[in-house]
Write a protein that holds these residues in place. Structure first.
Motif, PDB file in Angstrom:
ATOM      1  N   SER A  16       0.847  -1.199   0.000  1.00  0.00           N
ATOM      2  CA  SER A  16       0.000   0.000   0.000  1.00  0.00           C
ATOM      3  C   SER A  16       0.873   1.236   0.000  1.00  0.00           C
ATOM      4  CB  SER A  16      -0.927   0.015   1.223  1.00  0.00           C
ATOM      5  OG  SER A  16      -0.161   0.102   2.409  1.00  0.00           O
ATOM      6  N   GLY A  17       0.272   2.355  -0.347  1.00  0.00           N
ATOM      7  CA  GLY A  17       1.019   3.596  -0.358  1.00  0.00           C
ATOM      8  C   GLY A  17       0.149   4.762  -0.761  1.00  0.00           C
ATOM      9  N   VAL A  18       0.724   5.961  -0.689  1.00  0.00           N
ATOM     10  CA  VAL A  18       0.030   7.179  -1.087  1.00  0.00           C
ATOM     11  C   VAL A  18       1.063   8.118  -1.701  1.00  0.00           C
ATOM     12  CG1 VAL A  18       0.266   8.165   1.229  1.00  0.00           C
ATOM     13  CG2 VAL A  18      -1.457   9.063  -0.330  1.00  0.00           C
ATOM     14  N   LEU A  19       0.710   8.755  -2.797  1.00  0.00           N
ATOM     15  CA  LEU A  19       1.589   9.693  -3.495  1.00  0.00           C
ATOM     16  C   LEU A  19       1.047  11.105  -3.317  1.00  0.00           C
ATOM     17  CD1 LEU A  19       4.049   8.545  -5.126  1.00  0.00           C
ATOM     18  CD2 LEU A  19       2.196   6.888  -4.867  1.00  0.00           C
ATOM     19  N   LEU A  20       1.880  12.024  -2.860  1.00  0.00           N
ATOM     20  CA  LEU A  20       1.453  13.401  -2.615  1.00  0.00           C
ATOM     21  C   LEU A  20       2.157  14.328  -3.602  1.00  0.00           C
ATOM     22  CD1 LEU A  20       1.216  11.889   0.306  1.00  0.00           C
ATOM     23  CD2 LEU A  20       0.807  14.197   1.103  1.00  0.00           C
ATOM     24  N   THR A  21       1.636  14.397  -4.800  1.00  0.00           N
ATOM     25  CA  THR A  21       2.179  15.293  -5.820  1.00  0.00           C
ATOM     26  C   THR A  21       1.057  16.119  -6.438  1.00  0.00           C
ATOM     27  OG1 THR A  21       2.114  13.425  -7.373  1.00  0.00           O
ATOM     28  CG2 THR A  21       4.224  13.913  -6.347  1.00  0.00           C
ATOM     29  N   GLU A  22       0.061  16.440  -5.648  1.00  0.00           N
ATOM     30  CA  GLU A  22      -1.077  17.278  -6.021  1.00  0.00           C
ATOM     31  C   GLU A  22      -1.711  16.770  -7.306  1.00  0.00           C
ATOM     32  OE1 GLU A  22      -3.155  21.266  -6.885  1.00  0.00           O
ATOM     33  OE2 GLU A  22      -1.528  20.445  -8.066  1.00  0.00           O
ATOM     34  N   GLN A  23      -1.924  17.630  -8.302  1.00  0.00           N
ATOM     35  CA  GLN A  23      -2.664  17.234  -9.498  1.00  0.00           C
ATOM     36  C   GLN A  23      -1.964  16.116 -10.270  1.00  0.00           C
ATOM     37  OE1 GLN A  23      -5.638  18.780 -10.333  1.00  0.00           O
ATOM     38  NE2 GLN A  23      -5.998  17.782 -12.305  1.00  0.00           N
ATOM     39  N   ALA A  24      -0.656  15.970 -10.112  1.00  0.00           N
ATOM     40  CA  ALA A  24       0.075  14.896 -10.789  1.00  0.00           C
ATOM     41  C   ALA A  24      -0.071  13.556 -10.076  1.00  0.00           C
ATOM     42  CB  ALA A  24       1.558  15.255 -10.899  1.00  0.00           C
ATOM     43  N   GLY A  25      -0.643  13.561  -8.881  1.00  0.00           N
ATOM     44  CA  GLY A  25      -0.643  12.369  -8.044  1.00  0.00           C
ATOM     45  C   GLY A  25      -1.366  11.173  -8.619  1.00  0.00           C
ATOM     46  N   GLY A  26      -2.461  11.409  -9.351  1.00  0.00           N
ATOM     47  CA  GLY A  26      -3.196  10.273  -9.904  1.00  0.00           C
ATOM     48  C   GLY A  26      -2.346   9.444 -10.844  1.00  0.00           C
ATOM     49  N   ILE A  27      -1.547  10.108 -11.679  1.00  0.00           N
ATOM     50  CA  ILE A  27      -0.659   9.377 -12.579  1.00  0.00           C
ATOM     51  C   ILE A  27       0.455   8.703 -11.796  1.00  0.00           C
ATOM     52  CG2 ILE A  27       1.131   9.709 -14.341  1.00  0.00           C
ATOM     53  CD1 ILE A  27      -0.703  11.633 -15.751  1.00  0.00           C
ATOM     54  N   ASP A  28       1.023   9.396 -10.824  1.00  0.00           N
ATOM     55  CA  ASP A  28       2.102   8.802 -10.033  1.00  0.00           C
ATOM     56  C   ASP A  28       1.631   7.562  -9.281  1.00  0.00           C
ATOM     57  OD1 ASP A  28       4.027  10.665 -10.809  1.00  0.00           O
ATOM     58  OD2 ASP A  28       3.481  12.065  -9.219  1.00  0.00           O
ATOM     59  N   ALA A  29       0.395   7.594  -8.777  1.00  0.00           N
ATOM     60  CA  ALA A  29      -0.148   6.424  -8.088  1.00  0.00           C
ATOM     61  C   ALA A  29      -0.299   5.249  -9.041  1.00  0.00           C
ATOM     62  CB  ALA A  29      -1.490   6.770  -7.447  1.00  0.00           C
ATOM     63  N   ILE A  30      -0.774   5.517 -10.246  1.00  0.00           N
ATOM     64  CA  ILE A  30      -0.940   4.454 -11.241  1.00  0.00           C
ATOM     65  C   ILE A  30       0.424   3.893 -11.636  1.00  0.00           C
ATOM     66  CG2 ILE A  30      -1.714   3.954 -13.595  1.00  0.00           C
ATOM     67  CD1 ILE A  30      -3.895   6.139 -13.117  1.00  0.00           C
ATOM     68  N   GLY A  31       1.417   4.768 -11.772  1.00  0.00           N
ATOM     69  CA  GLY A  31       2.760   4.295 -12.066  1.00  0.00           C
ATOM     70  C   GLY A  31       3.307   3.409 -10.969  1.00  0.00           C
ATOM     71  N   GLY A  57      -7.319  13.906  -7.474  1.00  0.00           N
ATOM     72  CA  GLY A  57      -8.199  13.059  -8.269  1.00  0.00           C
ATOM     73  C   GLY A  57      -8.172  13.354  -9.750  1.00  0.00           C
ATOM     74  N   GLY A  58      -7.561  14.469 -10.147  1.00  0.00           N
ATOM     75  CA  GLY A  58      -7.667  14.928 -11.519  1.00  0.00           C
ATOM     76  C   GLY A  58      -7.017  14.028 -12.549  1.00  0.00           C
ATOM     77  N   ALA A  59      -5.770  13.653 -12.333  1.00  0.00           N
ATOM     78  CA  ALA A  59      -5.065  12.851 -13.325  1.00  0.00           C
ATOM     79  C   ALA A  59      -5.625  11.438 -13.404  1.00  0.00           C
ATOM     80  CB  ALA A  59      -3.576  12.809 -12.995  1.00  0.00           C
ATOM     81  N   ALA A  60      -6.115  10.919 -12.290  1.00  0.00           N
ATOM     82  CA  ALA A  60      -6.741   9.590 -12.312  1.00  0.00           C
ATOM     83  C   ALA A  60      -8.009   9.620 -13.159  1.00  0.00           C
ATOM     84  CB  ALA A  60      -7.051   9.123 -10.891  1.00  0.00           C
ATOM     85  N   LEU A  61      -8.791  10.693 -13.012  1.00  0.00           N
ATOM     86  CA  LEU A  61     -10.002  10.811 -13.824  1.00  0.00           C
ATOM     87  C   LEU A  61      -9.650  10.992 -15.294  1.00  0.00           C
ATOM     88  CD1 LEU A  61     -13.054  10.902 -13.977  1.00  0.00           C
ATOM     89  CD2 LEU A  61     -12.960  13.357 -13.508  1.00  0.00           C
ATOM     90  N   ASP A  62      -8.625  11.769 -15.590  1.00  0.00           N
ATOM     91  CA  ASP A  62      -8.195  11.916 -16.981  1.00  0.00           C
ATOM     92  C   ASP A  62      -7.752  10.576 -17.569  1.00  0.00           C
ATOM     93  OD1 ASP A  62      -8.752  14.557 -17.461  1.00  0.00           O
ATOM     94  OD2 ASP A  62      -6.706  15.275 -17.168  1.00  0.00           O
ATOM     95  N   THR A  63      -7.084   9.758 -16.766  1.00  0.00           N
ATOM     96  CA  THR A  63      -6.660   8.440 -17.247  1.00  0.00           C
ATOM     97  C   THR A  63      -7.861   7.558 -17.546  1.00  0.00           C
ATOM     98  OG1 THR A  63      -4.596   8.591 -15.976  1.00  0.00           O
ATOM     99  CG2 THR A  63      -5.287   6.399 -16.701  1.00  0.00           C
ATOM    100  N   ALA A  64      -8.837   7.561 -16.656  1.00  0.00           N
ATOM    101  CA  ALA A  64     -10.061   6.795 -16.906  1.00  0.00           C
ATOM    102  C   ALA A  64     -10.756   7.300 -18.168  1.00  0.00           C
ATOM    103  CB  ALA A  64     -11.002   6.906 -15.702  1.00  0.00           C
ATOM    104  N   THR A  65     -10.781   8.615 -18.346  1.00  0.00           N
ATOM    105  CA  THR A  65     -11.414   9.198 -19.527  1.00  0.00           C
ATOM    106  C   THR A  65     -10.675   8.800 -20.794  1.00  0.00           C
ATOM    107  OG1 THR A  65     -12.005  11.082 -18.121  1.00  0.00           O
ATOM    108  CG2 THR A  65     -12.310  11.352 -20.484  1.00  0.00           C
TER     109      THR A  65
END
Length: 406
Positions: A156-171, A338-346
């Motif tokens: 488990s983990g959490v990435l704190l890179t603001e709007q970039a975080g969704g992509i970093d979490a997926i990576g 949540g932004g980059a994760a939503l963009d990835t889903a989109t």
């Protein structure tokens, strides 16, 4: 040879649609979820427009025992995770408890919960502060609550890179899958539409002060004047392709083909911003060239100088108007973690259906940017690969390449 990491499940909670199907339908239609703030009285603030998930009733999705210990943000994340697991056809109760991990992104934690308890402390006294304040505000709370709810003990983990975080979490999720874990719940959901979450964003000087929701957030437009914040995001199931096919996964949305992250140099250093390098590295990681990319989901800051920087990165990498560019976040606002994760889903939905969603409210990009911005209506196209870009406050850059399944 490394088995591809694929996405087998999506869970979306967005201002313009609750659930993946509703969100995608609204996004293709150019339907915006931006409007005046209702979660608190924003009249005294210079910025008063947000993207709120207005049709979400927590009690319909969250067990009563969890209600006192969770923030609005975490409730949305738990709901999106439930939907993503259901979409993937994964029953966590029959899987090894160490087999599935959880990696999410965060910007600052559950600030609405924290603000309420601090107000109780100041106005009433310490005996009125919830014991759940010890963890409910924490930036890792979404990862923790999802893990606990589904009895998961994988990495488990959490990435704190603001709007970039969704992509970093997926990576990061892809790294775990490549190490041998069959699946990871990943992505990000955020919610900071409260005074404690509002004031720090105003202090950046990047928020729009326009009161018309149709004119407040206009990335790449000649009259762009800042961004509009929002709440929500997406949770994805990242899974080893071989494991997914062996268990009979009903669908594979696409492959996480390439990922990279960079950090901008210090101001005044004379070195270039790192966004283009992140995109180049993500393409190299995927084994692709710029000519292989069929659409770009832009970070789309809405701040003129940042838009210019992104446009220069795109034209430098692809050439002027060489690839369609879109910013569907104009219908949701910038969702922080949540932004980059939503963009990835989109992007995955766009690859599945062969259609590029529009950039809402923007009639055309400033010609000086030299980009082919998709505006007005959705554009049908032959789509095989998409590049998703994101930048977080503080100089974070992230890029993700997703490839269509099949």
């Amino acid at each position: 040879m490394t088995t591809p990491t694929v996405v087998t499940g999506l869970g979306v909670a967005a201002p313009n649609g609750l659930g993946t199907d509703e969100y995608w339908k609204a996004t293709l239609a150019g339907q915006s979820g931006l409007g005046p703030v209702t979660r608190f009285d924003a009249a005294q603030y210079p910025s008063r427009i947000a993207g709120e998930v207005s049709d979400y009733v927590a009690e319909e999705h969250i067990p009563s025992r969890l209600m006192p210990q969770t923030d609005h943000m975490t409730r949305l994340a738990l709901t999106a995770a439930d939907w993503a697991l259901r979409d993937a056809g994964i029953d966590t109760s029959v899987l090894p408890e160490y087999g599935i991990g959880v990696v999410t992104s965060a910007s600052g934690g559950a600030v609405e919960f924290g603000q309420r308890e601090l107000q109780n402390l100041w106005s009433k006294g310490k005996e009125y502060v919830s014991a759940y304040q010890s963890f409910a505000w924490f930036y890792a709370v979404n990862t923790g609550q999802i893990s606990i709810r589904h009895k998961l003990r994988g990495p488990s983990g959490v990435l704190l890179t603001e709007q970039a975080g969704g992509i970093d979490a997926i990576g990061q999720a892809r790294r775990h899958v490549r190490k041998g874990f069959p699946a990871v719940i990943t992505g990000g959901v955020d919610a900071a539409v409260c005074p404690w979450g509002w004031v720090p964003q105003i202090a950046t000087g990047r928020m729009s002060t326009v009161d018309d929701p149709r004119r407040a957030y206009l990335p790449f437009a000649a009259d762009a004047g800042g961004y509009v914040p929002g709440e929500g995001g997406a949770i994805l199931i990242a899974e080893d392709e071989r494991s997914a096919r062996e268990r009979g996964a009903e669908r594979i949305y696409g492959e996480i083909a390439g990922y990279a992250a960079t950090l901008d140099p210090a101001p005044g250093s004379g070195r270039p911003p790192g966004l283009r390098k992140a995109a180049e590295n993500a393409l190299a990681d995927a084994g692709l060239t710029p000519a292989d990319i069929d659409v770009v989901f832009a970070d789309a800051s809405g701040v003129p100088d940042l838009d210019r920087t992104e446009a220069q990165a795109l034209t430098g990498l692809f050439g002027p108007r060489a690839v369609p560019v879109t910013a569907p976040k104009t219908m949701t606002g910038r969702l922080l973690a949540g932004g980059a994760a939503l963009d990835t889903a989109t992007a995955l939905l766009a690859l599945r259906d062969g259609v590029i969603p529009p950039t809402a409210h923007v009639s055309e990009a400033d010609p000086a940017h030299g980009i082919d911005l998709v505006t007005g209506e959705a554009r049908e196209a032959r789509l095989r690969t998409a590049l998703v870009l994101a930048r977080g406050h503080g100089g974070f850059n992230a890029a993700l390449v997703v490839r269509r399944a099949g």
